[in-house]
Design a protein around this motif. Structure first.
Motif, mmCIF file in Angstrom:
data_model
loop_
_atom_site.group_PDB
_atom_site.id
_atom_site.type_symbol
_atom_site.label_atom_id
_atom_site.label_comp_id
_atom_site.label_asym_id
_atom_site.label_seq_id
_atom_site.Cartn_x
_atom_site.Cartn_y
_atom_site.Cartn_z
ATOM 1 N N THR A 187 4.376 5.538 -5.726
ATOM 2 C CA THR A 187 5.821 5.451 -5.946
ATOM 3 C C THR A 187 6.047 4.720 -7.261
ATOM 4 O O THR A 187 5.271 3.842 -7.632
ATOM 5 N N GLU A 213 0.809 -1.224 0.000
ATOM 6 C CA GLU A 213 0.000 0.000 0.000
ATOM 7 C C GLU A 213 0.843 1.275 0.000
ATOM 8 O O GLU A 213 0.501 2.252 -0.650
ATOM 9 N N ASP A 214 1.964 1.267 0.730
ATOM 10 C CA ASP A 214 2.797 2.478 0.824
ATOM 11 C C ASP A 214 3.503 2.798 -0.490
ATOM 12 O O ASP A 214 4.119 3.853 -0.622
#
Length: 99
Positions: A59, A54-55
């Motif tokens: 990115t 998820e993080d």
């Protein structure tokens, strides 16, 4: 987002600007050869690992496999789950190692 060529990825690695690299091949393939800094998440396990990633939704993430087929599937799956900077390594690790 457009896919990434092996030459572009190598240049980014040399300049310490490498994106997150996820290798979607099987563990035995990963053991045989891998791209430095890559993380192995086999395509079959990817759906259950998406929450762990998820993080990385916003990115740059490069997915790769042996030749590009499995990683194209992985790219589509990640995009369906809101990952907006996913790129497939053109030609997979075969092209990366050949260059």
């Amino acid at each position: 987002m457009n896919d990434i060529t092996p030459a572009e990825l190598k240049e980014r690695q040399q300049n310490q600007q490498a994106p997150i690299i996820i290798d979607v091949r099987e563990p035995w393939e990963y053991e045989e050869s891998r791209i430095d800094g890559s993380r192995n998440i086999p395509l079959g396990e990817l759906p259950t690992k998406i929450e762990d990633l998820e993080d990385l939704k916003h990115t740059e993430v490069v997915v790769h496999c042996k030749g590009g087929g499995r990683s194209a599937t992985a790219k589509a799956l990640l995009q369906q789950h809101g990952f907006d900077h996913v790129r497939n390594l053109v030609g997979g690790i075969n092209a990366y190692n050949a260059g």
